[in-house]
Motif scaffolding. Structure first.
Motif: not given
Length: 266
Positions: A117-140
């Motif tokens: 029962r959370k606002n989906i945009w609050d979830i996305l805002d909370f999680g967005a900063p760690i997504v680049p870690i996966g993106l960078g690791a994937g490109r490696i």
């Protein structure tokens, strides 16, 4: 001119079981993301618990893997899918799409939002900063596997990938690791260190990812079975990045244009 180091894509061989570097990169991304979000969840008034962080990482992982695979087949190899629908399950042949993974994560976060029962945009805002870690690791991981190489070039750091040809090429995987990984993480992590209006962090992520990906596509070799899709220069990656840029601008407008007053806890 540099030579590709010919790294074995298999990191560990345990009898018939092969552990590939690409899989390890995914693991690094998810584990690092969990650690960083758990730290933020422990801060006063974060609005999150460590248990919720565990669940959101699990939901996100499913979204990335399923969405990434389905997106790759639909966006980049749809004709092969029509000929053999089972290609969707042949993950050992490789093929993951960020844009498909993005849509998969959006669906996963919607399910998570309903559960907690959370606002989906609050979830996305909370999680967005760690997504680049996966993106960078994937490109490696792409670089280690010698895949998704760049176009031919005469720049001093051009790299020869012998399994492709003997021409120097842009190491575009490393460009993407630097931009979509390191640079985007720094932008989002420090931006989200203070409370921001709802939509702001997600908007910044979508905007800068779209810009970085659109730009790198100019030096990345287009997929051989697709080539340029328009104007003899526009690639599928650029077409899929344009909506992300537009969404990013819209979200930033919603966050700051109307000053909606909603603050995230990230």
């Amino acid at each position: 001119m540099l030579m590709y180091p010919e790294i074995d894509p298999v990191a560990i061989q345990l009898g018939p079981l092969s552990v590939r570097w690409y899989g390890i990169m995914y693991l690094i991304g998810f584990a690092s993301g969990y650690w960083l979000l758990a730290r933020r969840a422990r801060q006063p008034n974060s609005g999150w618990t460590v248990e919720q962080v565990s669940d959101v990482i699990f939901y996100g992982a499913l979204g990335v893997i399923l969405g990434g695979r389905i997106g790759y087949v639909i966006f980049y190899n749809f004709s092969a899918f029509l000929s053999d629908p089972l290609i969707l399950l042949k993950v050992w042949n490789g093929g993951m799409s960020f844009h498909g993974g993005f849509l998969g994560v959006m669906l996963a976060m919607w399910l998570f939002a309903r559960k907690y029962r959370k606002n989906i945009w609050d979830i996305l805002d909370f999680g967005a900063p760690i997504v680049p870690i996966g993106l960078g690791a994937g490109r490696i991981g792409n670089f280690i596997g010698g895949e998704l190489v760049g176009r031919t070039t005469d720049v001093p750091w051009g790299m020869v990938f012998p399994h492709i040809d003997n021409l120097p090429r842009h190491p575009s995987q490393l460009y993407q690791a630097a931009l979509e990984g390191v640079a985007l993480f720094c932008i989002l992590w420090f931006f989200s260190a203070k409370p921001r209006p709802r939509y702001a962090v997600s908007g910044l992520f979508a905007l800068f990812y779209g810009i970085f990906r659109f730009g790198v596509e100019f030096v990345r070799q287009p997929d051989g079975h697709i080539g340029f899709v328009a104007l003899n220069w526009l690639t599928m990656g650029q077409i899929l990045s344009l909506p992300m840029i537009a969404v990013g601008l819209i979200l930033l407008y919603l966050a700051y244009g109307k000053r909606n007053g909603k603050q995230t806890a990230s």
